[in-house]
Write a protein that holds these residues in place. Structure first.
Motif, PDB file in Angstrom:
ATOM      1  N   ILE A   1     -31.553  12.530  45.620  1.00 18.04           N
ATOM      2  CA  ILE A   1     -30.178  12.847  45.218  1.00 18.04           C
ATOM      3  C   ILE A   1     -29.197  11.857  45.835  1.00 18.04           C
ATOM      4  N   MET A   2     -29.420  11.494  47.082  1.00 13.62           N
ATOM      5  CA  MET A   2     -28.474  10.637  47.794  1.00 13.62           C
ATOM      6  C   MET A   2     -28.385   9.239  47.196  1.00 13.62           C
ATOM      7  N   ILE A   3     -29.525   8.655  46.851  1.00 18.37           N
ATOM      8  CA  ILE A   3     -29.520   7.271  46.366  1.00 18.37           C
ATOM      9  C   ILE A   3     -28.728   7.128  45.065  1.00 18.37           C
ATOM     10  N   PRO A   4     -29.018   7.930  44.007  1.00 19.32           N
ATOM     11  CA  PRO A   4     -28.243   7.735  42.768  1.00 19.32           C
ATOM     12  C   PRO A   4     -26.770   8.109  42.900  1.00 19.32           C
ATOM     13  N   THR A   5     -26.451   9.142  43.720  1.00 18.65           N
ATOM     14  CA  THR A   5     -25.050   9.553  43.813  1.00 18.65           C
ATOM     15  C   THR A   5     -24.229   8.597  44.671  1.00 18.65           C
ATOM     16  N   TYR A   6     -24.813   8.088  45.741  1.00 14.78           N
ATOM     17  CA  TYR A   6     -24.088   7.106  46.556  1.00 14.78           C
ATOM     18  C   TYR A   6     -23.948   5.789  45.787  1.00 14.78           C
ATOM     19  N   SER A   7     -24.953   5.475  44.972  1.00 17.41           N
ATOM     20  CA  SER A   7     -24.872   4.281  44.134  1.00 17.41           C
ATOM     21  C   SER A   7     -23.807   4.443  43.052  1.00 17.41           C
ATOM     22  N   LEU A   8     -23.691   5.661  42.503  1.00 19.75           N
ATOM     23  CA  LEU A   8     -22.634   5.933  41.520  1.00 19.75           C
ATOM     24  C   LEU A   8     -21.267   5.689  42.150  1.00 19.75           C
ATOM     25  N   ARG A   9     -21.130   6.108  43.392  1.00 22.66           N
ATOM     26  CA  ARG A   9     -19.906   5.840  44.155  1.00 22.66           C
ATOM     27  C   ARG A   9     -19.684   4.333  44.293  1.00 22.66           C
ATOM     28  N   GLY A  10     -20.795   3.589  44.486  1.00 25.24           N
ATOM     29  CA  GLY A  10     -20.704   2.142  44.635  1.00 25.24           C
ATOM     30  C   GLY A  10     -20.282   1.429  43.367  1.00 25.24           C
ATOM     31  N   LEU A  11     -20.513   2.045  42.213  1.00 22.69           N
ATOM     32  CA  LEU A  11     -20.056   1.447  40.956  1.00 22.69           C
ATOM     33  C   LEU A  11     -18.537   1.496  40.835  1.00 22.69           C
ATOM     34  N   GLY A  12     -17.918   2.426  41.570  1.00 21.35           N
ATOM     35  CA  GLY A  12     -16.507   2.691  41.371  1.00 21.35           C
ATOM     36  C   GLY A  12     -15.561   1.617  41.854  1.00 21.35           C
ATOM     37  N   TYR A  13     -15.743   1.163  43.120  1.00 26.70           N
ATOM     38  CA  TYR A  13     -14.707   0.278  43.669  1.00 26.70           C
ATOM     39  C   TYR A  13     -14.642  -1.094  43.011  1.00 26.70           C
ATOM     40  N   PRO A  14     -15.769  -1.724  42.609  1.00 32.76           N
ATOM     41  CA  PRO A  14     -15.611  -3.020  41.928  1.00 32.76           C
ATOM     42  C   PRO A  14     -14.858  -2.889  40.610  1.00 32.76           C
ATOM     43  N   LEU A  15     -15.138  -1.798  39.863  1.00 31.81           N
ATOM     44  CA  LEU A  15     -14.437  -1.615  38.595  1.00 31.81           C
ATOM     45  C   LEU A  15     -12.945  -1.424  38.831  1.00 31.81           C
ATOM     46  N   PHE A  16     -12.602  -0.703  39.879  1.00 30.20           N
ATOM     47  CA  PHE A  16     -11.187  -0.464  40.168  1.00 30.20           C
ATOM     48  C   PHE A  16     -10.507  -1.735  40.674  1.00 30.20           C
ATOM     49  N   ALA A  17     -11.031  -2.298  41.746  1.00 29.14           N
ATOM     50  CA  ALA A  17     -10.349  -3.412  42.406  1.00 29.14           C
ATOM     51  C   ALA A  17     -10.413  -4.699  41.589  1.00 29.14           C
ATOM     52  N   TYR A  18     -11.592  -5.056  41.093  1.00 30.74           N
ATOM     53  CA  TYR A  18     -11.736  -6.338  40.407  1.00 30.74           C
ATOM     54  C   TYR A  18     -11.097  -6.323  39.018  1.00 30.74           C
ATOM     55  N   SER A  19     -10.993  -5.142  38.402  1.00 35.14           N
ATOM     56  CA  SER A  19     -10.261  -5.064  37.131  1.00 35.14           C
ATOM     57  C   SER A  19      -8.780  -5.338  37.351  1.00 35.14           C
ATOM     58  N   PHE A  20      -8.252  -4.861  38.478  1.00 39.69           N
ATOM     59  CA  PHE A  20      -6.860  -5.190  38.808  1.00 39.69           C
ATOM     60  C   PHE A  20      -6.705  -6.693  39.041  1.00 39.69           C
ATOM     61  N   LEU A  21      -7.714  -7.303  39.645  1.00 32.64           N
ATOM     62  CA  LEU A  21      -7.661  -8.745  39.876  1.00 32.64           C
ATOM     63  C   LEU A  21      -7.642  -9.509  38.554  1.00 32.64           C
ATOM     64  N   VAL A  22      -8.437  -9.070  37.568  1.00 33.00           N
ATOM     65  CA  VAL A  22      -8.396  -9.688  36.234  1.00 33.00           C
ATOM     66  C   VAL A  22      -7.007  -9.528  35.635  1.00 33.00           C
ATOM     67  N   TRP A  23      -6.445  -8.353  35.774  1.00 36.18           N
ATOM     68  CA  TRP A  23      -5.086  -8.077  35.292  1.00 36.18           C
ATOM     69  C   TRP A  23      -4.114  -9.088  35.880  1.00 36.18           C
ATOM     70  N   LEU A  24      -4.228  -9.337  37.175  1.00 39.71           N
ATOM     71  CA  LEU A  24      -3.353 -10.300  37.835  1.00 39.71           C
ATOM     72  C   LEU A  24      -3.506 -11.702  37.263  1.00 39.71           C
ATOM     73  N   THR A  25      -4.759 -12.127  36.992  1.00 36.25           N
ATOM     74  CA  THR A  25      -4.975 -13.501  36.518  1.00 36.25           C
ATOM     75  C   THR A  25      -4.345 -13.737  35.157  1.00 36.25           C
ATOM     76  N   TYR A  26      -4.214 -12.681  34.346  1.00 36.60           N
ATOM     77  CA  TYR A  26      -3.551 -12.824  33.052  1.00 36.60           C
ATOM     78  C   TYR A  26      -2.032 -12.723  33.174  1.00 36.60           C
ATOM     79  N   TYR A  27      -1.577 -11.894  34.084  1.00 34.91           N
ATOM     80  CA  TYR A  27      -0.143 -11.623  34.187  1.00 34.91           C
ATOM     81  C   TYR A  27       0.622 -12.718  34.924  1.00 34.91           C
ATOM     82  N   THR A  28       0.013 -13.308  35.949  1.00 42.43           N
ATOM     83  CA  THR A  28       0.728 -14.184  36.868  1.00 42.43           C
ATOM     84  C   THR A  28       0.826 -15.610  36.326  1.00 42.43           C
ATOM     85  N   PRO A  29       1.992 -16.250  36.397  1.00 41.43           N
ATOM     86  CA  PRO A  29       2.113 -17.666  36.010  1.00 41.43           C
ATOM     87  C   PRO A  29       1.184 -18.532  36.857  1.00 41.43           C
ATOM     88  N   SER A  30       0.659 -19.596  36.269  1.00 43.82           N
ATOM     89  CA  SER A  30      -0.368 -20.403  36.931  1.00 43.82           C
ATOM     90  C   SER A  30       0.129 -21.011  38.245  1.00 43.82           C
TER      91      SER A  30
END
Length: 423
Positions: A107-136
């Protein structure tokens, strides 16, 4: 006035809440980094089982980091960040209500891994947002602010918060409190960021187009080799930092440092990194992204990596001299901060896919760093491992030399043509 101040700092007022959101989310994600493993081994797991749990978690982080860029383009940044938030909350709920109470790895391995999927999607998606929004011309600074928020939450504030919360709340309630921080982070970054240009992405009309673009998260490294080189450089960037935690504490205590002194030195390393992520973002916009990465990042990390070994050898357990080496290394790890701006500018039409390769490199560094220690420390010892990392940082500087922007290539060809005509 506030907008004027933010503008001078290189932070757009419409996206300022996003940085706060990333910091809060990463604080919630990172608050258990320094103590969860020891807690699990004290309560029934073996060291090998704990290592397996964190290894699979790291794999989940790498996978999510890899595809976060293309998912941000397919779904739109807000939706991709929302997905990351939901996965983190779902994984945390099951991990804490069923996984830890039963200490059942199934139980611990899949659920802790599911938690691990969360932060890259949250943080790095914001980073992609920044690369499109910000002037070069301000992109390096904007990315620098992102890494300040990211590292402050994950590596600094999370650890400090736990040091105060654990004696009061205990381990389990401290883990539950992570949900408060990630929820606040989601409100700030998803709901309060005011840019609307990338809220709903309509560029993909069919499932076939979606699948084709998902594939670019892999194929772009071959279609644009400079993006692939950027992924290798990003892997090397933090490999040393993740490897150091495996063997440097024991080495430092053999030299004569106390555990508390080493923890203070290591904390200073990451505090320095947070500060210099912003500084090198600004320097990169002024001096040039490639030069900053090569000299401050690659060459600088090589120098201070060697210093972390040789300064204690030569001077003994000299706290302040070793502290300076750690601060220097943390600063130079931040010298790679302009890499995001450089690589997304190499592939301006596929920034999400390019980010996926960089994010994969970030995830792989969590594997490569410790693997180098495990594979070589028995045969070459601490000094040999230090020189392997030193060599890798120098290699990253050489590789960066070949990551040129399209306009730089055009200028180079024009110079060659002019020379040929002149001859």
């Amino acid at each position: 006035m506030n907008q004027r101040i933010l503008g001078k700092l290189g932070m757009d007022s419409k996206m300022a809440f996003g940085y706060i959101g990333v910091l809060l989310f990463m604080l919630g994600d990172g608050l258990e980094q320094g103590w969860l493993s020891s807690y699990l081994t004290d309560n029934g797991l073996t060291i090998q089982q704990s290592a397996l749990l964190f290894s699979v978690y790291g794999l989940a982080v790498a996978i999510a980091a890899w595809f976060s860029g293309v998912l941000a383009e397919i779904l739109g940044p807000r939706k991709a960040m929302s997905l990351g938030f939901v996965l983190f909350v779902l994984g945390t709920l099951i991990f804490l209500t069923i996984g830890i109470p039963t200490m059942n790895l199934a139980i611990m391995i899949p659920t802790y891994s599911l938690r691990g999927l969360g932060y890259p999607l949250f943080a790095y998606s914001f980073l992609v947002w920044l690369t499109y929004y910000t002037p070069s011309d301000k992109l390096g600074t904007a990315v620098g602010w992102f890494w300040v928020a990211f590292a402050s939450g994950l590596n600094v504030l999370g650890a400090y918060y736990s040091s105060f919360a654990l004696p009061i709340l205990g381990e389990i309630k401290t883990l539950w409190s992570a949900l408060i921080f990630v929820a606040l982070g989601a409100v700030f970054a998803i709901l309060l960021s005011k840019d609307e240009s990338n809220n709903d992405n309509k560029k993909f009309k069919t499932k076939a187009e979606v699948i084709k673009y998902m594939a670019t998260g892999v194929t772009i490294a071959f279609q644009k080799p400079k993006v692939g080189l950027g992924g290798i450089v990003r892997t090397i960037n933090t490999a040393g930092a993740y490897g150091f935690v495996v063997f440097l504490p024991a080495y430092m205590m053999e030299i004569g440092f106390t555990r508390l002194e080493w923890l203070q030195i290591y904390g200073a390393l990451w505090s320095s990194n947070v500060i210099f992520n912003l500084i090198f973002g600004v320097i990169g916009d002024k001096l040039g992204w490639r030069s900053t990465i090569m000299w401050f990042g690659g060459v600088g990390c090589a120098i201070f990596t060697a210093g972390l070994y040789y300064v204690p050898v030569i001077m003994g357990p000299n706290y302040f001299a070793t502290l300076l080496m750690a601060i220097g290394f943390g600063a130079c790890v931040a010298g790679y901060a302009p890499l995001t701006a450089l690589i997304t500018s190499v592939a301006p039409d596929n920034r999400g896919a390019a980010m996926s390769i960089l994010n994969l490199g970030a995830g792989l560094s969590t594997f490569i760093g410790p693997v180098i220690v495990g594979a070589f420390i028995g045969s070459v010892g601490t000094v040999g491992v230090i020189w392997i990392y030193t060599g890798l940082y120098l290699i990253s500087a050489v590789l960066t030399k070949f990551i040129t922007l399209p306009q730089e290539q055009t200028a180079s060809k024009a110079t060659d043509l002019k020379d040929a005509v002149g001859s």
